[in-house]
Design a protein around this motif. Structure first.
Motif, mmCIF file in Angstrom:
data_model
loop_
_atom_site.group_PDB
_atom_site.id
_atom_site.type_symbol
_atom_site.label_atom_id
_atom_site.label_comp_id
_atom_site.label_asym_id
_atom_site.label_seq_id
_atom_site.Cartn_x
_atom_site.Cartn_y
_atom_site.Cartn_z
ATOM 1 N N PRO A 101 33.651 34.834 86.425
ATOM 2 C CA PRO A 101 32.605 35.467 87.924
ATOM 3 C C PRO A 101 31.664 36.604 87.085
ATOM 4 C CG PRO A 101 34.838 35.593 88.399
ATOM 5 C CD PRO A 101 34.351 34.609 86.943
ATOM 6 N N TYR A 106 34.143 39.444 96.929
ATOM 7 C CA TYR A 106 33.724 38.069 97.054
ATOM 8 C C TYR A 106 34.471 37.868 98.234
ATOM 9 C CZ TYR A 106 31.690 37.882 92.423
ATOM 10 O OH TYR A 106 30.879 37.696 91.010
ATOM 11 N N ALA A 130 34.403 32.317 94.213
ATOM 12 C CA ALA A 130 32.833 32.081 93.219
ATOM 13 C C ALA A 130 32.456 30.834 93.005
ATOM 14 C CB ALA A 130 33.247 33.561 92.654
ATOM 15 N N LYS A 132 29.527 30.171 89.506
ATOM 16 C CA LYS A 132 28.417 30.928 88.547
ATOM 17 C C LYS A 132 28.116 30.024 87.839
ATOM 18 C CE LYS A 132 28.247 33.883 84.924
ATOM 19 N NZ LYS A 132 28.505 35.794 84.559
ATOM 20 N N ILE A 137 34.222 28.969 90.675
ATOM 21 C CA ILE A 137 35.595 29.296 90.114
ATOM 22 C C ILE A 137 36.076 29.993 91.362
ATOM 23 C CG2 ILE A 137 35.971 31.925 89.584
ATOM 24 C CD1 ILE A 137 32.701 31.621 88.554
#
Length: 183
Positions: A101, A106, A130, A132, A137
């Motif tokens: 991340p 977050y 998270a 990406k 993640i």
């Protein structure tokens, strides 16, 4: 001849005195210390870095916010569980996947007790925080305790840890918990 009760009482008092003396002598001698747990051969194959427990806990990174939160340092490959008074309650090293991340703040968006990771490993205590490039993640630990290297050619967002650390994070990281990622 003394009564049997007197003999039993005398023997009991003598035994207690002997045990007390031995305990005092043992307390003055060297004390064994537990050796750091070493990952199994399958866990160590290609795993870098191996999580270790240090004698002095690593300090929570500066600039990681305040209040109750999970702090994840990309450079140190370490997580801290920080309580509302800004005290670190637990810290441990982790094995990141291939997708990290970006640094920032977050929130734990969802949790899953167990599933199969994108690398085919059975995982548990999954805490998503998270995404990406379309990759979720999440923190997790392998059910078998392994720390496999990321699958060749796969993009993985799993941040793996030892089972005991995964259980502690699962208890601490409820949905809505702040996660701060620092460099």
């Amino acid at each position: 001849m003394p009564a049997p009760k007197v003999w039993v009482t005398g023997l009991t008092v003598g035994a207690i005195a002997a045990v007390t003396v031995l305990a005092m002598q043992a307390d003055k001698g060297p004390h064994p210390t537990a050796a750091a747990a070493r990952p199994s051969a399958s866990a160590a194959a290609g795993a870098t870095p191996a999580p270790t427990k240090s004698a002095a806990p690593a300090a929570v990174p500066d600039g990681s916010g305040t209040g109750r939160r999970v702090v994840y340092s990309l450079a140190e490959k370490r997580v801290w569980l920080v309580d509302a008074s800004d005290a670190s309650r637990r810290t441990f090293t982790v094995w990141p996947g291939t997708v990290n991340p970006d640094p920032g703040t977050y929130t734990v968006s969802s949790r899953n007790e167990a599933t199969t990771g994108s690398d085919g490993v059975q995982i548990e205590n999954i805490i998503y925080f998270a995404a990406k490039s379309g990759i979720s993640i999440a923190f997790s630990n392998a059910v078998d305790g392994s720390s496999p290297p990321p699958a060749a050619g796969k993009q993985t967002g799993g941040v793996r840890m030892r089972a005991a650390d995964g259980a502690a994070l699962w208890t601490f990281g409820e949905t809505g918990t702040t996660v701060v990622v620092v460099k």
